[in-house]
Write an enzyme that holds these catalytic residues in place. Structure first.
Site, PDB file in Angstrom:
ATOM      1  N   ASP A 180       0.535   0.006   1.668  1.00  0.00           N
ATOM      2  CA  ASP A 180       1.278   0.174   0.417  1.00  0.00           C
ATOM      3  C   ASP A 180       2.583  -0.600   0.567  1.00  0.00           C
ATOM      4  OD1 ASP A 180       2.146   1.178  -2.096  1.00  0.00           O
ATOM      5  OD2 ASP A 180       3.264   2.774  -1.099  1.00  0.00           O
ATOM      6  N   SER A 181       3.261  -0.777  -0.551  1.00  0.00           N
ATOM      7  CA  SER A 181       4.566  -1.432  -0.508  1.00  0.00           C
ATOM      8  C   SER A 181       5.591  -0.565   0.218  1.00  0.00           C
ATOM      9  CB  SER A 181       5.039  -1.690  -1.932  1.00  0.00           C
ATOM     10  OG  SER A 181       4.995  -0.481  -2.669  1.00  0.00           O
ATOM     11  N   CYS A 209      -1.821   0.893  -3.001  1.00  0.00           N
ATOM     12  CA  CYS A 209      -0.736   0.537  -3.912  1.00  0.00           C
ATOM     13  C   CYS A 209      -1.351   0.078  -5.225  1.00  0.00           C
ATOM     14  CB  CYS A 209       0.070  -0.606  -3.277  1.00  0.00           C
ATOM     15  SG  CYS A 209       1.330  -1.303  -4.342  1.00  0.00           S
ATOM     16  N   GLU A 233      11.564   7.683  -4.188  1.00  0.00           N
ATOM     17  CA  GLU A 233      12.055   7.118  -2.919  1.00  0.00           C
ATOM     18  C   GLU A 233      13.308   7.850  -2.443  1.00  0.00           C
ATOM     19  OE1 GLU A 233      11.280   4.448  -0.816  1.00  0.00           O
ATOM     20  OE2 GLU A 233       9.348   4.304  -1.802  1.00  0.00           O
ATOM     21  N   CYS A 264       0.682   4.969 -10.310  1.00  0.00           N
ATOM     22  CA  CYS A 264       1.586   4.423  -9.302  1.00  0.00           C
ATOM     23  C   CYS A 264       1.631   5.434  -8.157  1.00  0.00           C
ATOM     24  CB  CYS A 264       2.979   4.236  -9.905  1.00  0.00           C
ATOM     25  SG  CYS A 264       4.225   3.801  -8.685  1.00  0.00           S
ATOM     26  N   HIS A 302       3.846   6.546  -6.350  1.00  0.00           N
ATOM     27  CA  HIS A 302       4.975   7.466  -6.241  1.00  0.00           C
ATOM     28  C   HIS A 302       4.935   8.619  -7.245  1.00  0.00           C
ATOM     29  CE1 HIS A 302       6.414   4.208  -3.849  1.00  0.00           C
ATOM     30  NE2 HIS A 302       7.576   4.769  -3.630  1.00  0.00           N
TER      31      HIS A 302
END
Ligand code: DGL
Length: 274
Positions: A11-12, A74, A154, A188, A190
């Site tokens: 993932d990023s 991702c 994040e 997404c 997140h």
């Protein structure tokens, strides 16, 4: 036939740990290697060319761990780089999260009105819209880019006033329409950690789906189909790699994983950028 090599997941950043967690649960005997490209997060605001180049570099590193399969955890990378990666890595199986997420959405929606919340890059290429229409050609699909959700997650802010106000702002155009969606795709990595707040704002009648569970099922099916399942009686191990910020990876990654990750468990790798 069996294959005890690990599955490579990337993932990023740390968001893809939501997919890793689902893989850990469904495939307890598999070894997993997770690479979070923290140094170059976010992918969601970058061009398809850049994300594809980054994705090729991260998978190239995972190949040094002798992986038997790649899972693109991702959404942005799955949207733009799945085909290039499949081509570059053949015959190694590569699985993305978009088709499994679309499958979950179509299975959940009764009215065929589906909203997709994702990053700017995922929305731009319309990957979910295409994948949903492949399964349900008559579905009405709305998309909303929700980049700030990535920043909030994040930061470890998964509930509270700021998250709620952000969710209200992002969901307002979706629910302003005559026919509101009955299903929202958290498109997404997140967004699943913000699900409680998104559900509160969307209202109780709306179903929230994400790709984690259906991707884990797709990985299980692919392992079976290709006789790549690990045959070990003990639990599989999880290895964490990151291109930067071991401390941050451990701190916020633990929220996504639902288990403590210690900074010393995170190995920093150099992808030889450039
Ligand atoms: N992993 C990305 C995704 O699922 C979100 C974070 C980013 O923009 O890099 O789209």
């Amino acid at each position: 036939m069996s294959d005890n090599r690990p599955i490579g997941v990337f993932d990023s950043g740390i968001g893809g740990i939501t997919v890793l967690k689902a893989l850990r649960k469904r495939l307890p005997h598999e070894n997993l290697v997770y690479l979070g490209d923290m140094a170059r997060l976010p992918y969601g605001t970058k061009s398809a060319e850049t994300v594809t180049a980054y994705s090729l570099q991260t998978t190239k590193h995972l190949l040094t761990h002798d992986v038997k399969m790649i899972v693109i955890a991702c959404n942005t990378a799955s949207s733009v780089a799945l085909e290039p990666l499949k081509k570059a890595l053949a015959p190694l199986p590569v699985i993305g999260v978009i088709e499994p997420g679309a499958e979950a959405a179509v299975a959940a929606s009764k009215t065929g009105h589906i909203a997709v919340l994702a990053t700017e890059a995922t929305v731009r290429v319309g990957a979910y819209v295409r994948a949903i229409h492949k399964l349900a050609p008559k579905a009405h699909v709305l998309q909303e880019p929700c980049g700030l959700f990535v920043t909030l997650a994040e930061e470890g802010w998964i509930s509270g006033d700021v998250v709620e106000a952000t969710a209200r702002r992002y969901l307002a155009p979706i629910f302003k329409r005559k026919a509101s969606p009955d299903t929202i795709v958290l498109g997404c990595t997140h967004f699943p950690v913000l699900a409680r707040t998104i559900r509160k704002v969307a209202g109780p009648g709306v179903k929230l789906v994400d790709s984690a569970e259906t991707t884990a099922r797709a990985v299980e099916a692919a392992l079976k189909a290709k006789s790549l399942e690990a045959k070990r009686k003990t639990s599989g191990k999880t290895k964490f790699l990151a291109t930067d910020s071991a401390e941050r990876f451990a701190r916020v990654g633990g929220i996504f994983f639902g288990e403590t990750i210690r900074p010393k468990d995170v190995e920093i790798v150099d992808l030889q950028f450039g």
